[in-house]
Design a protein around this motif. Structure first.
Motif, PDB file in Angstrom:
ATOM      1  N   LEU A   3       0.846  -1.197   0.000  1.00 45.32           N
ATOM      2  CA  LEU A   3       0.000   0.000   0.000  1.00 45.32           C
ATOM      3  C   LEU A   3       0.880   1.246   0.000  1.00 45.32           C
ATOM      4  O   LEU A   3       1.004   1.942   1.014  1.00 45.32           O
ATOM      5  CB  LEU A   3      -0.923  -0.010   1.212  1.00 45.32           C
ATOM      6  N   ARG A   4       1.496   1.524  -1.126  1.00 47.62           N
ATOM      7  CA  ARG A   4       2.377   2.675  -1.247  1.00 47.62           C
ATOM      8  C   ARG A   4       1.729   3.746  -2.113  1.00 47.62           C
ATOM      9  O   ARG A   4       1.203   3.440  -3.190  1.00 47.62           O
ATOM     10  CB  ARG A   4       3.706   2.251  -1.879  1.00 47.62           C
ATOM     11  N   PRO A   5       1.743   5.004  -1.653  1.00 52.37           N
ATOM     12  CA  PRO A   5       1.172   6.078  -2.473  1.00 52.37           C
ATOM     13  C   PRO A   5       1.833   6.118  -3.845  1.00 52.37           C
ATOM     14  O   PRO A   5       3.043   5.997  -3.980  1.00 52.37           O
ATOM     15  CB  PRO A   5       1.491   7.341  -1.661  1.00 52.37           C
ATOM     16  N   GLY A   6       1.028   6.267  -4.869  1.00 53.02           N
ATOM     17  CA  GLY A   6       1.530   6.266  -6.235  1.00 53.02           C
ATOM     18  C   GLY A   6       1.468   4.905  -6.891  1.00 53.02           C
ATOM     19  O   GLY A   6       1.643   4.803  -8.112  1.00 53.02           O
ATOM     20  N   GLY A   7       1.203   3.846  -6.099  1.00 54.68           N
ATOM     21  CA  GLY A   7       1.077   2.508  -6.670  1.00 54.68           C
ATOM     22  C   GLY A   7      -0.304   2.295  -7.268  1.00 54.68           C
ATOM     23  O   GLY A   7      -1.166   3.181  -7.263  1.00 54.68           O
ATOM     24  N   GLU A  35     -11.318  -4.694 -17.288  1.00 59.07           N
ATOM     25  CA  GLU A  35     -10.117  -4.605 -16.457  1.00 59.07           C
ATOM     26  C   GLU A  35     -10.137  -3.262 -15.724  1.00 59.07           C
ATOM     27  O   GLU A  35     -10.217  -2.211 -16.353  1.00 59.07           O
ATOM     28  CB  GLU A  35      -8.842  -4.732 -17.285  1.00 59.07           C
ATOM     29  N   TRP A  36     -10.031  -3.337 -14.402  1.00 62.72           N
ATOM     30  CA  TRP A  36     -10.072  -2.153 -13.563  1.00 62.72           C
ATOM     31  C   TRP A  36      -8.691  -1.856 -12.999  1.00 62.72           C
ATOM     32  O   TRP A  36      -7.908  -2.770 -12.721  1.00 62.72           O
ATOM     33  CB  TRP A  36     -11.060  -2.347 -12.412  1.00 62.72           C
ATOM     34  N   THR A  37      -8.408  -0.576 -12.829  1.00 65.67           N
ATOM     35  CA  THR A  37      -7.165  -0.129 -12.195  1.00 65.67           C
ATOM     36  C   THR A  37      -7.515   0.810 -11.054  1.00 65.67           C
ATOM     37  O   THR A  37      -8.201   1.823 -11.264  1.00 65.67           O
ATOM     38  CB  THR A  37      -6.252   0.594 -13.199  1.00 65.67           C
ATOM     39  N   TYR A  38      -7.049   0.461  -9.861  1.00 72.14           N
ATOM     40  CA  TYR A  38      -7.220   1.334  -8.690  1.00 72.14           C
ATOM     41  C   TYR A  38      -5.889   2.019  -8.407  1.00 72.14           C
ATOM     42  O   TYR A  38      -4.854   1.364  -8.264  1.00 72.14           O
ATOM     43  CB  TYR A  38      -7.640   0.525  -7.459  1.00 72.14           C
ATOM     44  N   ASP A  39      -5.916   3.337  -8.312  1.00 76.24           N
ATOM     45  CA  ASP A  39      -4.739   4.103  -7.920  1.00 76.24           C
ATOM     46  C   ASP A  39      -4.703   4.236  -6.400  1.00 76.24           C
ATOM     47  O   ASP A  39      -5.730   4.522  -5.763  1.00 76.24           O
ATOM     48  CB  ASP A  39      -4.763   5.503  -8.546  1.00 76.24           C
ATOM     49  N   ILE A  40      -3.522   4.010  -5.806  1.00 73.74           N
ATOM     50  CA  ILE A  40      -3.330   4.153  -4.367  1.00 73.74           C
ATOM     51  C   ILE A  40      -2.938   5.604  -4.103  1.00 73.74           C
ATOM     52  O   ILE A  40      -1.831   6.032  -4.424  1.00 73.74           O
ATOM     53  CB  ILE A  40      -2.259   3.181  -3.852  1.00 73.74           C
ATOM     54  N   LEU A  41      -3.856   6.375  -3.529  1.00 66.37           N
ATOM     55  CA  LEU A  41      -3.647   7.814  -3.377  1.00 66.37           C
ATOM     56  C   LEU A  41      -2.837   8.157  -2.133  1.00 66.37           C
ATOM     57  O   LEU A  41      -2.155   9.179  -2.106  1.00 66.37           O
ATOM     58  CB  LEU A  41      -4.997   8.536  -3.333  1.00 66.37           C
ATOM     59  N   GLY A  42      -2.913   7.362  -1.097  1.00 69.10           N
ATOM     60  CA  GLY A  42      -2.175   7.652   0.128  1.00 69.10           C
ATOM     61  C   GLY A  42      -3.041   7.473   1.351  1.00 69.10           C
ATOM     62  O   GLY A  42      -4.225   7.112   1.279  1.00 69.10           O
ATOM     63  N   GLU A  43      -2.453   7.755   2.513  1.00 64.04           N
ATOM     64  CA  GLU A  43      -3.127   7.543   3.794  1.00 64.04           C
ATOM     65  C   GLU A  43      -3.868   8.792   4.237  1.00 64.04           C
ATOM     66  O   GLU A  43      -3.375   9.903   4.083  1.00 64.04           O
ATOM     67  CB  GLU A  43      -2.099   7.126   4.851  1.00 64.04           C
ATOM     68  N   VAL A  77      -6.038   3.879   3.950  1.00 65.36           N
ATOM     69  CA  VAL A  77      -5.414   4.145   2.652  1.00 65.36           C
ATOM     70  C   VAL A  77      -6.512   4.237   1.596  1.00 65.36           C
ATOM     71  O   VAL A  77      -7.367   3.360   1.487  1.00 65.36           O
ATOM     72  CB  VAL A  77      -4.392   3.049   2.295  1.00 65.36           C
ATOM     73  N   HIS A  78      -6.462   5.304   0.819  1.00 67.17           N
ATOM     74  CA  HIS A  78      -7.504   5.649  -0.135  1.00 67.17           C
ATOM     75  C   HIS A  78      -7.176   5.080  -1.515  1.00 67.17           C
ATOM     76  O   HIS A  78      -6.100   5.327  -2.052  1.00 67.17           O
ATOM     77  CB  HIS A  78      -7.614   7.178  -0.196  1.00 67.17           C
ATOM     78  N   LEU A  79      -8.129   4.332  -2.099  1.00 67.50           N
ATOM     79  CA  LEU A  79      -8.009   3.803  -3.452  1.00 67.50           C
ATOM     80  C   LEU A  79      -9.120   4.374  -4.316  1.00 67.50           C
ATOM     81  O   LEU A  79     -10.280   4.425  -3.892  1.00 67.50           O
ATOM     82  CB  LEU A  79      -8.099   2.274  -3.460  1.00 67.50           C
ATOM     83  N   ARG A  80      -8.747   4.796  -5.521  1.00 65.08           N
ATOM     84  CA  ARG A  80      -9.734   5.351  -6.448  1.00 65.08           C
ATOM     85  C   ARG A  80      -9.593   4.664  -7.806  1.00 65.08           C
ATOM     86  O   ARG A  80      -8.495   4.589  -8.354  1.00 65.08           O
ATOM     87  CB  ARG A  80      -9.543   6.855  -6.616  1.00 65.08           C
ATOM     88  N   PRO A  81     -10.693   4.170  -8.392  1.00 61.83           N
ATOM     89  CA  PRO A  81     -10.605   3.513  -9.694  1.00 61.83           C
ATOM     90  C   PRO A  81     -10.480   4.519 -10.826  1.00 61.83           C
ATOM     91  O   PRO A  81     -11.041   5.625 -10.767  1.00 61.83           O
ATOM     92  CB  PRO A  81     -11.921   2.736  -9.780  1.00 61.83           C
TER      93      PRO A  81
END
Length: 417
Positions: A326-330, A344-352, A366-370
């Motif tokens: 769970l790293r920001p930018g991943g 196919e879905w992609t979730y961006d890891i925005l950060g804590e 940790v916030h994830l946004r598709p």
């Protein structure tokens, strides 16, 4: 005298006709709805017994992830660590020995020294392993002790040699325990898990998944006005079978239930049936060798495909076991099967972020946004917040449809079996 009846006025007649027409239309709509329910194909879901929850989770520091454990093991096993391999200087040992009286030799000690002269020598290769045939890691310490007649010097050498010999063993022990430590970052197993795993009835990898869990949410939002209600995410497992349910209740406005059932494998969840129940309308997907959509069309089955309900538990497990950091930018990529198609879905890891939850208070998540699909099948987007201190469970879910329509779920309680 006869009474004359006046005919009703035209407006009154018109109102009566409109009322009768409205009642007839409502009756027809009810009949059509009832018929449509009867004509729906039977559900493919298997009924599961309701679990008995025995505890409520509280936020706590998460266990170290596999990456952190590997880093610590590497640091502990690094060569030339000071404290474990440095021996006292010979001059210092000699000076200290001269300050104490020389003890009388003991026969037993002499016999032991003679026996040790015949013992093979332990060679430190720098990798923490000894040559075959080495009898004991204390042999070099005894040999060094014979070179100095001081008991204090002997104690210093023995302690230093023992630390040097035990350091590789400690590193090896830490490395061997790394998988078990990593497993603790996953949700805690049920109390009967060790006995079940020992009996061989359930594979060991199943124990890395949470026991029966119920997340209860406070629901708010907006859709042509303010929305208030409740929601739940339910997770159950029986052996290697699972069920994941997402349900929302907005009273007479809307009730919906999304259910996934399938198998737990070493590679993750393997959905087999997914159904959506919105009001009285039911749609579904069957996932086998291929994916059978709600309209009957069949499409190829992608690897590690999930559905709209299983994704919440699958993602949390990947984070808890360190499969995805769970790293920001991943980002996280996976295929999602829904009644209308597979994408196919992609979730961006925005950060804590710090969330203020209704009963649990401030919790880090940790916030994830598709990302938006290239060919979207609708405007619905679901953002998810996972909390490491709460077994990486989804503590907030925000579902948006356009700019002004959204539903926001904040977890209130988390119960487990």
């Amino acid at each position: 005298m006869a009474r004359t009846l006046t005919p009703p006025s035209r407006p009154a007649v018109r109102r009566a006709l409109l009322a009768a027409l409205g009642i007839a239309l409502l009756a027809h709509a009810a009949v059509l709805g009832w018929v449509s329910v009867l004509l729906q194909p039977p559900s493919l879901l298997r009924e599961l017994a309701q679990p008995m929850y025995t505890r409520t989770l509280q936020a706590k520091a998460p266990a170290p992830t596999p990456d952190a454990v590997a880093t610590q093991v590497a640091a502990n096993s690094a060569p030339n660590r000071p404290s474990a391999h440095i021996l006292p200087a010979p001059a210092a040992i000699k000076n200290k020995a001269n300050n104490h009286p020389k003890p009388a030799p003991k026969p037993a000690r002499a016999a032991s020294a003679a026996a040790e002269d015949q013992a093979p020598t332990v060679t430190d290769t720098g990798t923490g392993t000894a040559q075959a045939g080495a009898p004991d890691a204390t042999a070099p310490a005894d040999s060094a002790t014979r070179g100095s007649d001081s008991p204090d010097a002997a104690a210093q050498i023995a302690a230093a040699q023992q630390a040097a010999a035990s350091a590789p063993a400690q590193a090896a022990s830490a490395a061997a325990s790394a998988p078990s430590v990593a497993a603790t970052s996953a949700p805690e197993p049920t109390a009967s898990a060790p006995a079940v795993a020992a009996s061989g009835a359930v594979p060991a990898f199943v124990q890395t998944w949470p026991g029966d869990t119920r997340l209860s949410y406070q629901l708010s939002g907006n859709y042509r006005g303010e929305l208030h209600g409740s929601a739940q995410v339910l997770w159950q497992r029986e052996g290697t079978r699972y069920q994941a349910v997402v349900q929302m209740d907005l009273g007479i406005l809307l009730s919906s239930r999304f259910t996934s059932q399938g198998a737990i494998t070493e590679q993750g969840l393997q959905p087999e049936v997914y159904e959506e129940q919105v009001r009285q309308r039911r749609r579904g997907v069957r996932i086998g060798e291929d994916v059978r959509l709600n309209n009957g069309n069949r499409v190829p089955r992608p690897n590690a495909v999930q559905d709209a309900a299983s994704q919440f538990v699958e993602l949390g497990h990947r984070f808890a076991t360190g499969q995805v950091p769970l790293r920001p930018g991943g980002q996280v990529n996976f295929w999602l099967a829904r009644p209308g198609g597979v994408d196919e879905w992609t979730y961006d890891i925005l950060g804590e972020e710090t969330l203020q939850l209704p009963t649990l208070g401030a919790v880090q998540a940790v916030h994830l946004r598709p990302r938006q699909l290239a060919k979207p099948r609708g405007s619905i987007v679901a953002e998810i917040w996972f909390a490491p201190s709460l077994q990486y469970l989804p503590v907030r879910i925000r579902i948006t449809q356009g700019e002004d329509s959204y539903v926001d779920l904040l977890v209130q309680t988390i119960d487990q079996r």
